[in-house]
Design an enzyme around this catalytic site. Structure first.
Site, short mmCIF file in Angstrom:
data_model
loop_
_atom_site.label_atom_id
_atom_site.label_comp_id
_atom_site.label_asym_id
_atom_site.label_seq_id
_atom_site.Cartn_x
_atom_site.Cartn_y
_atom_site.Cartn_z
N ASP A 184 0.82 -1.22 0.00
CA ASP A 184 0.00 0.00 0.00
C ASP A 184 0.85 1.27 0.00
O ASP A 184 0.34 2.37 0.20
CB ASP A 184 -0.94 0.01 1.19
CG ASP A 184 -0.20 -0.08 2.53
OD1 ASP A 184 1.00 -0.40 2.52
OD2 ASP A 184 -0.85 0.15 3.58
N GLY B 22 18.05 11.46 -24.73
CA GLY B 22 19.00 10.40 -25.03
C GLY B 22 18.93 10.04 -26.51
O GLY B 22 18.11 10.57 -27.28
N THR C 178 17.88 7.45 -28.19
CA THR C 178 16.66 6.85 -28.72
C THR C 178 15.46 7.77 -28.64
O THR C 178 14.60 7.77 -29.52
CB THR C 178 16.36 5.54 -27.96
OG1 THR C 178 17.49 4.66 -28.06
CG2 THR C 178 15.14 4.84 -28.54
N GLU D 282 19.78 14.92 -28.72
CA GLU D 282 20.81 14.43 -29.65
C GLU D 282 20.25 14.39 -31.08
O GLU D 282 19.74 13.37 -31.51
CB GLU D 282 21.30 13.06 -29.21
CG GLU D 282 21.89 13.06 -27.80
CD GLU D 282 22.42 11.71 -27.36
OE1 GLU D 282 22.77 10.86 -28.22
OE2 GLU D 282 22.47 11.47 -26.15
N TYR D 283 20.36 15.54 -31.84
CA TYR D 283 21.11 16.75 -31.55
C TYR D 283 20.35 17.93 -32.13
O TYR D 283 19.77 17.82 -33.21
CB TYR D 283 22.51 16.70 -32.18
CG TYR D 283 23.36 15.56 -31.66
CD1 TYR D 283 24.04 15.67 -30.45
CD2 TYR D 283 23.42 14.38 -32.37
CE1 TYR D 283 24.83 14.62 -29.98
CE2 TYR D 283 24.18 13.33 -31.91
CZ TYR D 283 24.88 13.44 -30.70
OH TYR D 283 25.61 12.40 -30.24
N MET E 251 29.64 15.38 -24.14
CA MET E 251 29.79 13.94 -24.34
C MET E 251 31.07 13.62 -25.10
O MET E 251 31.05 13.25 -26.29
CB MET E 251 28.54 13.38 -25.03
CG MET E 251 27.30 13.50 -24.18
SD MET E 251 25.81 12.78 -24.91
CE MET E 251 25.38 14.03 -26.12
N TYR F 98 33.09 11.33 -25.74
CA TYR F 98 33.32 9.90 -25.96
C TYR F 98 32.55 9.51 -27.21
O TYR F 98 31.84 10.34 -27.81
CB TYR F 98 32.90 9.07 -24.74
CG TYR F 98 31.60 9.50 -24.10
CD1 TYR F 98 30.36 9.20 -24.67
CD2 TYR F 98 31.60 10.21 -22.90
CE1 TYR F 98 29.18 9.59 -24.09
CE2 TYR F 98 30.42 10.61 -22.30
CZ TYR F 98 29.20 10.28 -22.89
OH TYR F 98 28.02 10.69 -22.30
N ASP F 99 32.71 8.26 -27.64
CA ASP F 99 32.07 7.79 -28.89
C ASP F 99 32.55 8.56 -30.12
O ASP F 99 31.80 8.69 -31.10
CB ASP F 99 30.54 7.87 -28.79
CG ASP F 99 29.96 6.83 -27.83
OD1 ASP F 99 30.69 5.91 -27.46
OD2 ASP F 99 28.79 6.98 -27.46
N TRP G 296 29.04 8.22 -18.24
CA TRP G 296 28.01 7.29 -18.68
C TRP G 296 28.59 5.88 -18.57
O TRP G 296 29.57 5.57 -19.24
CB TRP G 296 27.62 7.55 -20.14
CG TRP G 296 26.59 6.59 -20.62
CD1 TRP G 296 26.80 5.37 -21.21
CD2 TRP G 296 25.18 6.75 -20.52
NE1 TRP G 296 25.60 4.75 -21.48
CE2 TRP G 296 24.59 5.58 -21.07
CE3 TRP G 296 24.36 7.75 -20.01
CZ2 TRP G 296 23.20 5.40 -21.12
CZ3 TRP G 296 22.99 7.56 -20.09
CH2 TRP G 296 22.43 6.41 -20.64
#
Length: 535
Positions: A240, A268, A270, A310-311, A375, A377-378, A515
């Site tokens: 409850d 993000g 997606t 993005e983006y 960000m 990275y990538d 991340w």
């Protein structure tokens, strides 16, 4: 800024950091001192500190020194460097050239070899008054005399708060879906020892659809019942109970660690496709998000909102053509709606000519942001299946880089040039590696046949796994790489994170973010590296 890639063996920081301290003729009103914050087999990170010891402002400086044979500079920041033989000359970049009386600035560098400066001139005067370059520190175990934190009221104590997270931001993403296959829960932040070291958590992700913010997975967020053993408080959820799930666990975390701020992150990779539509009515968009984040059932959980588009005016999974001012218009609308609550954003690090940073006015957006997570990275990965292999989170550029502008230093420099204040920028760290298979060359730049296998997705793997299965064999461009069998991976380690945090401090950045939490080891060694590196 003239930059060259760092290529050195795996870094092992030493406790003794002061290698040489030289002071200029005091009548010149300017001093220079050199130290080595970290040293490893075959290389080091160095720092020159230039201080105005006079009674009037200093307008510009020129530093010149000589290294012995076998020691050379491989990267440099906060100055413009030229080299002739073993003699290096560095001038200010304009923004750090004017020093008020008593003020100082620093120049950071990466180098190979083990030598110390054998001569030193600052504004033409010998650094120690006789041109010998100074004398070695008589006690190398002493803390470096250069104050590591000029905001510290006691410059002789580099760690005035040994148990707190410090003044810099150390932000981690908590993924909503991580409670399923990855079996990572809010309690893991506590058991790993990371709760004391984090300052902010971004809960990811909420969706943006039909012009509004909406919840992502309500079961994970507010419905899942936690047992006593699973919960932060050690108490089981009841049937409850008004609020369960991740939100209630975050509430318990904040009760135990009140210094932590939690933001709800939307978008993000997606779920960024809805931002363009939402920005057709920014005020409606912002109000919908404010009402959701501050719902009375969980209003005490969140301290603000993070926007991960993005983006803007560029392409991610989908393309947007909202125009260069759309990002700033969004941040302005959200600041007006959220008032004193935190309003932040995660943005691209693409500093290529005509790339994603150029496509948007981030300086305008930063006016309305508490901070902006870059960000960094990538940059490279096995979506280019044939290679060439390259570090996905490079700090500095190098000759032969597959895409100019895809480095941390170039991204930070371009954002500063757009007018984003350094103290609002957070440097990004990936708690994972990217890798290829079919690679025979150990050094970066080799050909490949495709993505390396990964636990959840090809071409990507958590740090905690790679540490065991493919340990780092070298450092290139400020990040680690590993060649194991026919696989080649790049990822950050505690040693390379230390170097990146040193860079972040030298640049005056607001801190760092990563991340994401599940990629770290069970004892949180990467979070610890960020924490220690920012102090």
């Amino acid at each position: 800024m003239r930059l060259v890639a760092v290529a050195a063996a795996l870094a092992v920081p030493l406790s003794g950091v002061a290698a040489l301290s030289a002071t200029a003729d005091t009548t010149a009103g300017v001093s220079a001192s050199f130290s080595k914050p970290s040293v490893w087999d075959g290389g080091f990170n160095g720092q020159w500190t230039i201080g105005n010891d006079g009674d009037t402002a200093l307008d510009g400086w020129t530093l010149e020194w000589e290294f012995p044979e076998g020691t050379e500079v491989t990267s440099l920041w906060n100055g413009v460097m030229t080299r002739e033989g073993n003699t290096y000359t560095v001038t200010d970049e304009g923004w750090n050239g004017t020093l008020a009386a008593g003020a100082s600035t620093t120049v950071g560098l990466g180098g190979t070899g083990t030598g110390e400066p054998i001569s030193c001139l600052i504004n033409g005067a010998p650094c120690d008054g006789d041109g010998s370059g100074g004398t070695p520190d008589p006690d190398p175990t002493d803390p470096d005399p250069v104050d590591p934190d000029p905001t510290d009221p006691d410059p002789t104590d580099p760690d005035p708060n040994p148990t707190g997270p410090g003044d810099h931001v150390n932000l981690g993403y908590f993924t909503e879906w991580g409670v399923y296959g990855r079996d990572y829960h809010v309690k893991n932040i506590v058991t790993s020892g990371s709760a004391e070291k984090l300052t902010h958590i971004n809960y990811s992700f909420g969706n943006v659809t039909n012009g509004e913010c909406v919840m992502g997975d309500s079961y994970a967020a507010i419905e899942r019942a936690y047992t006593a053993a699973e919960s932060v408080s050690g108490k089981a959820d009841t049937w409850d109970q008004e609020l369960r799930g991740n939100f209630n666990q975050l509430r318990q975390l904040k009760e135990a660690y009140p210094h932590i701020k939690v933001l709800w992150s939307f978008g993000g990779w997606t779920w960024s496709g809805g931002f363009g539509e939402a920005m057709q009515n920014p005020e409606r968009f912002a109000k919908s998000c404010h009402d959701l984040v501050n719902d009375p059932r969980w209003a005490d959980v969140f301290d603000g909102i993070d926007l991960d588009w993005e983006y803007p005016n560029a392409c991610g999974e989908t393309c947007d053509d909202s125009g260069p001012r759309a990002f700033g218009d969004m941040m302005r609308a959200f600041r007006a709606e959220f008032g004193d609550q935190l309003v932040t954003a995660a943005i691209t690090a693409d500093a290529s000519e005509g790339g994603k940073i150029d496509a948007s006015d981030y300086g305008y957006g930063a006016e309305h942001a508490d901070y902006i997570a870059v960000m960094t990275y990538d940059f490279f990965g096995a979506w280019a299946a044939q290679g060439p292999t390259a570090p996905h989170s490079a700090l500095s550029p190098w000759d032969g880089i597959p895409q100019d502008g895809f480095t941390t230093e170039q991204a930070i420099a371009k954002l500063k040039a757009q007018g984003v204040p350094a103290e609002k920028l957070l440097l990004g760290i990936g708690f994972y590696g990217r890798g290829w298979t079919g690679v025979t060359q150990t050094d970066p730049g080799g050909s490949a046949t495709g993505p390396a296998p990964g636990t959840y997705e090809q071409g990507i793997e958590d740090y905690k796994v790679l540490k065991q299965t493919c340990p780092a064999t070298g450092i290139f461009a400020g990040t680690a790489f590993a060649h194991c069998g026919n696989e080649w991976w790049s990822y950050d380690t505690p040693q390379t994170i230390a170097g990146k945090m040193d860079y972040a401090r030298q640049q005056g950045l607001g801190g760092a973010f990563f991340w994401e939490l599940t990629g770290d080891t069970a004892d949180g060694e990467l979070i610890t590296a960020i924490h220690e590196g920012l102090r």
